[in-house]
Design an enzyme around this catalytic site. Structure first.
Site, PDB file in Angstrom:
ATOM      1  N   CYS A   1      74.241  54.043  16.354  1.00 53.13           N
ATOM      2  CA  CYS A   1      73.643  55.385  16.302  1.00 53.13           C
ATOM      3  C   CYS A   1      73.905  56.152  17.602  1.00 53.13           C
ATOM      4  O   CYS A   1      74.138  55.554  18.652  1.00 53.13           O
ATOM      5  CB  CYS A   1      72.143  55.251  16.049  1.00 53.13           C
TER       6      CYS A   1
ATOM      7  N   ASP B   1      61.936  51.328  12.850  1.00 53.25           N
ATOM      8  CA  ASP B   1      62.159  51.537  14.281  1.00 53.25           C
ATOM      9  C   ASP B   1      60.814  51.403  15.005  1.00 53.25           C
ATOM     10  O   ASP B   1      59.757  51.611  14.409  1.00 53.25           O
ATOM     11  CB  ASP B   1      62.740  52.949  14.488  1.00 53.25           C
TER      12      ASP B   1
END
Ligand SMILES: O=C(O)c1ccccc1NCC(=O)[C@H](O)[C@H](O)COP(=O)(O)O
Length: 198
Positions: A6, A120
């Protein structure tokens, strides 16, 4: 194990991530992030990628219209959606999507729908901070539809062995000293290690 890298901001990092073996590349469309990328620049990168790699656009508390427009303009194949206020009508999202759980507690991982989630660690600034989730929260939970994110590095990946996560997501753990710029060797090492994990 699938790996998403990411916070891609340039073509070189994108190609090096793919050569390292990443299955997906994440592009952050959140203006306050040091990894923010303009949709037009993301599109230019996406158009130069080889086949069989997924482009993922990351959105933080945006509207359906914004998500649809950027995914279309930037050629994102999947929207990764943070929707803290639970206000989105997902039927109006025209691309494929994955919801993000910003876990504060084990309770956040229970009673979920049978869909894939990116899990997350909760941080005020939304992500890419290298903060980890307590792994014991996942004990006795089916992790086969979870993509784990938050503070993963080549060094600590071994600790998730045996949990059966669908995939992992990494940003700061494969960066150089400069936020938003990746380190080629760290990406190679990370993906190699991830491929050893069950
Ligand atoms: O990366 C950012 O700056 C960011 C900004 C806003 C929302 C999410 C953001 N990042 C998410 C990720 O890159 C990852 O999914 C995840 O947080 C893992 O990051 P890290 O702990 O650095 O590996």
């Amino acid at each position: 194990m699938r790996v998403k890298i990411c916070g891609i901001t340039n073509l070189q990092d994108a190609l090096e991530a793919i050569n390292a073996g990443a299955s997906a590349l994440g592009f952050v469309f959140y203006k306050k992030s040091p990894r923010y990328i303009e949709p037009l620049k993301a599109k230019e990168i996406a158009e130069k990628l080889p086949p069989f790699v997924q482009t993922v656009g990351l959105f933080v508390n945006e509207t359906e219209e914004f998500i649809n427009e950027v995914c279309n303009d930037a050629k994102m194949q999947l929207a990764q959606i943070i929707d803290d206020f639970d206000v989105l009508n997902y039927e109006k999202i025209s691309s494929k999507y994955i919801k993000v759980i910003r876990a504060k507690d084990k309770k956040d991982l229970l009673n979920l729908n049978k869909e894939y989630y990116l899990v997350d660690a909760f941080v005020d600034s939304f992500g890419g901070e290298g903060k980890r989730i307590a792994l014991d929260w996942f004990e006795s939970i089916d992790c086969s539809k979870f993509i784990l994110a938050g503070g993963l590095t080549t060094e600590n990946l071994k600790e998730i062995n045996g949990f059966g996560f669908y995939g992992v997501d990494v940003s700061s753990g494969v960066e150089s000293e400069v936020k938003g710029i990746k380190d080629r060797q760290k990406m190679i090492d990370f993906v190699k290690e991830a491929n050893e994990i069950k």
